[in-house]
Each structure stands twice: as structure tokens, then as C-alpha cells.
Scaffold this motif. Sequence first.
Motif, mmCIF file in Angstrom:
data_model
loop_
_atom_site.group_PDB
_atom_site.id
_atom_site.type_symbol
_atom_site.label_atom_id
_atom_site.label_comp_id
_atom_site.label_asym_id
_atom_site.label_seq_id
_atom_site.Cartn_x
_atom_site.Cartn_y
_atom_site.Cartn_z
ATOM 1 N N LEU A 16 0.495 -1.181 -0.107
ATOM 2 C CA LEU A 16 -0.172 -0.220 0.017
ATOM 3 C C LEU A 16 0.816 1.125 0.064
ATOM 4 C CD1 LEU A 16 -2.505 -1.069 2.549
ATOM 5 C CD2 LEU A 16 -3.008 -0.853 0.036
ATOM 6 N N SER A 17 1.746 1.617 -0.946
ATOM 7 C CA SER A 17 2.582 2.705 -1.260
ATOM 8 C C SER A 17 3.277 3.172 -0.221
ATOM 9 C CB SER A 17 1.509 3.882 -1.318
ATOM 10 O OG SER A 17 0.554 3.421 -2.403
ATOM 11 N N GLY A 18 3.949 2.262 0.462
ATOM 12 C CA GLY A 18 5.232 2.532 1.552
ATOM 13 C C GLY A 18 4.795 3.821 2.498
ATOM 14 N N HIS A 19 5.982 4.819 1.720
ATOM 15 C CA HIS A 19 5.786 5.862 2.646
ATOM 16 C C HIS A 19 4.503 6.737 2.847
ATOM 17 C CE1 HIS A 19 10.089 5.565 3.094
ATOM 18 N NE2 HIS A 19 10.317 5.869 1.687
ATOM 19 N N LEU A 20 3.731 6.927 1.728
ATOM 20 C CA LEU A 20 2.496 7.437 1.660
ATOM 21 C C LEU A 20 1.378 6.784 2.492
ATOM 22 C CD1 LEU A 20 0.632 9.659 0.480
ATOM 23 C CD2 LEU A 20 0.135 8.103 -1.569
ATOM 24 N N PHE A 21 1.572 5.490 2.604
ATOM 25 C CA PHE A 21 0.698 4.795 3.610
ATOM 26 C C PHE A 21 0.739 5.081 5.131
ATOM 27 C CE2 PHE A 21 0.468 1.088 6.512
ATOM 28 C CZ PHE A 21 -0.790 0.591 6.520
ATOM 29 N N HIS A 24 -0.328 8.103 9.821
ATOM 30 C CA HIS A 24 -0.070 8.846 11.256
ATOM 31 C C HIS A 24 -0.911 10.420 10.742
ATOM 32 C CE1 HIS A 24 4.046 6.937 11.862
ATOM 33 N NE2 HIS A 24 2.940 5.950 12.055
ATOM 34 N N SER A 25 -1.130 10.658 9.848
ATOM 35 C CA SER A 25 -1.930 11.969 9.822
ATOM 36 C C SER A 25 -3.476 11.613 10.222
ATOM 37 C CB SER A 25 -2.034 12.361 8.332
ATOM 38 O OG SER A 25 -0.916 12.518 7.751
ATOM 39 N N VAL A 26 -4.180 10.470 10.029
ATOM 40 C CA VAL A 26 -5.314 10.217 10.795
ATOM 41 C C VAL A 26 -5.156 10.217 12.316
ATOM 42 C CG1 VAL A 26 -6.807 8.098 11.179
ATOM 43 C CG2 VAL A 26 -6.213 8.840 8.830
ATOM 44 N N PHE A 29 5.640 17.075 12.240
ATOM 45 C CA PHE A 29 6.885 15.919 11.907
ATOM 46 C C PHE A 29 6.411 14.729 12.094
ATOM 47 C CE2 PHE A 29 9.592 19.782 11.541
ATOM 48 C CZ PHE A 29 10.333 19.279 10.334
ATOM 49 N N THR A 30 5.776 14.400 13.310
ATOM 50 C CA THR A 30 5.522 12.976 13.578
ATOM 51 C C THR A 30 4.433 12.390 12.550
ATOM 52 O OG1 THR A 30 3.700 13.753 15.258
ATOM 53 C CG2 THR A 30 5.928 13.387 16.049
ATOM 54 N N ALA A 31 3.458 13.248 12.072
ATOM 55 C CA ALA A 31 2.686 12.712 10.862
ATOM 56 C C ALA A 31 3.646 11.916 9.945
ATOM 57 C CB ALA A 31 1.932 13.708 10.203
ATOM 58 N N LEU A 32 4.912 12.542 9.457
ATOM 59 C CA LEU A 32 5.786 11.999 8.700
ATOM 60 C C LEU A 32 6.428 10.825 8.901
ATOM 61 C CD1 LEU A 32 7.537 12.721 5.911
ATOM 62 C CD2 LEU A 32 8.872 14.027 7.156
ATOM 63 N N ILE A 33 7.024 10.936 10.114
ATOM 64 C CA ILE A 33 8.178 9.816 10.543
ATOM 65 C C ILE A 33 7.534 8.608 11.282
ATOM 66 C CG2 ILE A 33 10.221 9.513 11.888
ATOM 67 C CD1 ILE A 33 10.434 12.490 11.925
ATOM 68 N N PRO A 34 7.824 7.636 10.532
ATOM 69 C CA PRO A 34 7.212 6.357 10.978
ATOM 70 C C PRO A 34 7.637 5.882 12.314
ATOM 71 C CG PRO A 34 8.473 5.587 9.176
ATOM 72 C CD PRO A 34 8.357 7.170 9.263
ATOM 73 N N ASP A 35 7.371 6.485 13.396
ATOM 74 C CA ASP A 35 7.910 6.077 14.720
ATOM 75 C C ASP A 35 6.772 5.924 15.705
ATOM 76 O OD1 ASP A 35 9.606 5.590 16.586
ATOM 77 O OD2 ASP A 35 10.777 7.386 16.665
ATOM 78 N N SER A 36 7.139 5.691 16.928
ATOM 79 C CA SER A 36 6.155 5.184 17.832
ATOM 80 C C SER A 36 5.286 6.462 18.352
ATOM 81 C CB SER A 36 6.638 4.449 19.100
ATOM 82 O OG SER A 36 7.716 5.363 19.679
#
Length: 426
Positions: free
Chosen positions: A97-102, A107-109, A147-154
Motif C-alpha cells: 500500500l504505497s510504503g511512505h504514503l501509507f 499517522h495523519s489520521v 513532523f510525527t505525521a511524516l516519520i514512522p516512529d512510535s
Amino acid sequence: MMSFGKFLFKEKQNNYCALGLFIAFFLFYVVINYPYILYMERHSSELIIHSPFYGVPFTLNLFNFDPSIYYGFGNASIIHPFLNFLAGSLTYLSEYLSGHLFFLIIHSVINAGSVVMIYYYLQKTETGHIISLLFASFFGISSYTIFTALIPDSYPYAQFVILLSVVYLLYCRMEDRSPLIPTALLAITNFGITSTNIVPFAGALWINMFQKRGYKFITTLLLIAVYFLIGVAALTCLQTLIGSSWIQNWLQSLHNGGFQYTAPFSFSQHWKAIYMLVISPVLTPDIVLIDPGIVAFATDLLSPYPLYVTVIGAAVLLMAALGFVRNRRTREPWVLAPFLLFAFGLHIVIGYGLAVFKYDLFLYAGHYLFVFFLLSARFIATLKHTLTRKILIGIILVFVLTTATHNIIKHGAALNEIKESYRLLM
């Protein structure tokens, strides 16, 4: 007894406003962060060479965040005991499902959901519609949530669960009840995402339930603790069945994610910690490449902070302090206090993060930043002098517009700094 769902969603006007906030901030996070996604996708082969993140697709080392969600089912640690269940599932889905965009969408949600939690909390405490919208928006346009919407962290997950917990404790307080299993599930979730979050949650729960007369609440607390331990034990057994559990490597993970990050506080060295922990997470700082070896971008400590940044940050801190003082005879500020006190104790007294101070303290803000917005809003809402309250509302509106403009500009400038730094490295 009213259920939590009915408590939260019973006013239609609030729900319409919450939906509007959710949609607006979801789109905002996606749009403002999408250029970063495009940059990583278009230059993946060059960026992966310099990435310190074990070959995972997310390659930007920003503010010492770690793209831990990409590490999958095998990444169980004492710092994030059960995050691997979530990380493994989402990593698997992201491959299709589109990797980064997924991850940006997920995270935006979540971060838009955190904005909604701020709004609902303030509305439930009779803060007033305009003040609630203003401070929810103020929180939503903060640098940290962008920034946390962008970065796939906890951190987006931790922040949302903490805010959900705070709203749930408000529900328990207003309905004068303490359901065992839902409260234990919140405790397990807080612990599972970031183990240290169980400490402020437990403190807030104790204050929320405390009764001067009678000790029945202690029995309820002990039962919640029992359910919590049963849940932790069950999830740990499940981890062991599918791989390694957080207990099996707790000493190593504690060293890697704990002891080597800890150093004593020195005012002469660490006085800018107040900016990094409180002000920069609201208003994006200038960033710079501080370590070419791991291509680490963090706050440029040599760059002076604009006066308006200091003014806005100091005003939020002052209003939060006044909000605590004005409402000190109620339980509300005391329930919020453990989140701030624990953060202060952990990062200043114990010094967690100070050993790698130059790599930034920005990332820790999700565990406590919301408290400043909630207490500031409650301060303005409880002012009896109408003119003073209206003037402060006007000032907050200026703060919101200034912060939004600042963060949008600085977010673009940060990407330009990243591009230029990589260009020189290559």
C-alpha cells in the motif's frame, strides 16, 4: 450510566466541529509532508547509502527520531514492549500500500485524532467553543504534530493513546465511575507502546480516583493492576510464541535505548533544553546537519531564536502555569500534572536524552506537550473579566496564525536544508 462513546459524542455541534477539525488537519499533514515523501522516493538509491536505519525505506534522520514502525515483528524491547505487534502488521501492509504514503496517511489520521481529543476534552470541561477550537488548532499546527505525521516512529501512537487516556479519565471523573477492564486496557496500551508511559498514567489514575474518606478506590486500583498484569503476561507469552519477547533482551535494549542516552544536567551545557523540550515542538527550529556520518539533522543550536518564538513559547508556559494555579482546587490540573512532572524528572533530573543532547530532545514532546495547551485554555476559560478574556482570545488567535505561518515556512526550509546537505555529501 453513560458509556464513554455516548459521553464523547452526545453533542451534535461538537461532533460536526470535531469532524471539520479532523478533515482539515488530516489534509494539512498529508499536503505539508508529501514533498518529503516525493524526495525520498525520487532519491531512494542515493539516500539509502547514507541511512543509519538498517536498510528500511525511510531514510531521513530527523530530530533523532527512529523509523521503528518499519522494524517489524522482531523488534520487541523494554522501551516499546508490544509495539512490534503494530509495527509488524503495518510494515506488512505498507509493502502492498504505497510504503511512505501509507504511513503518512495512517499517522495523519492519528495526529488529526489527537487534535480532536484536545477539542473534546476542552468542550467537556466547559472551556467554550471558540477557545476549544483555537487551542485544538494551536496544538494541531505545532511542529511536533507535523513532523510525527511524516516519520514512522512510535510517537504519534503514544501521544494519541495518552490523550485518549486523559479524556477517558475525565469521563470517569464526571460520571463518578472507574470501569476495570477499559482502564486496564488503556494501561496495557500505554505500557505497550512506550513502557515509561505507564508511570504518569498510573499517577494520573491514582489522583483521578483518590478519595479522602474511605479506601474502596484502593481495591479498585489493585484490581485494575491485576488485570493489567494479566494482559501484559498474555501478550508477552504471545510474543514468545511468534519470536522473541521484550523480556528476553531487556538488559541489552535498556542499555541501547536507556543508559547510553543518560547524562547529568548541566545548565551551562543544556540550558537550551527548555527550547528543545517545549518551544521547538511548537514552533519549528532551524535545522542543520550535525553528523554527516549518520546524516543526522537536528536543531541548529547556534542559530538564534526569533523574538516572537520566545514570546509565544514563554506565553504558553506562563498561561499553563496560571491555569494550574487558578484550577488547583479542582482535580483537573492535578490529573494532568504527572505527565509534566515525569517528563521533567526523566529528562532533566535523571538526564535521559542529555548524553546525546546535540541530536535533539524534540522527539520526547509527545508525552507531555498537550498539557501546556490544555492548562492554557483552562486559564483563559476561567477568567471572570470578560474584556481580559476577549483580549487573550485575540492574542491566541495571533499566536495560532503566526505559528502556522512560521511552521509552514520552516517545514519547507528544513526540506531545502536536507536536499542541499545530501547534494554536498554526494
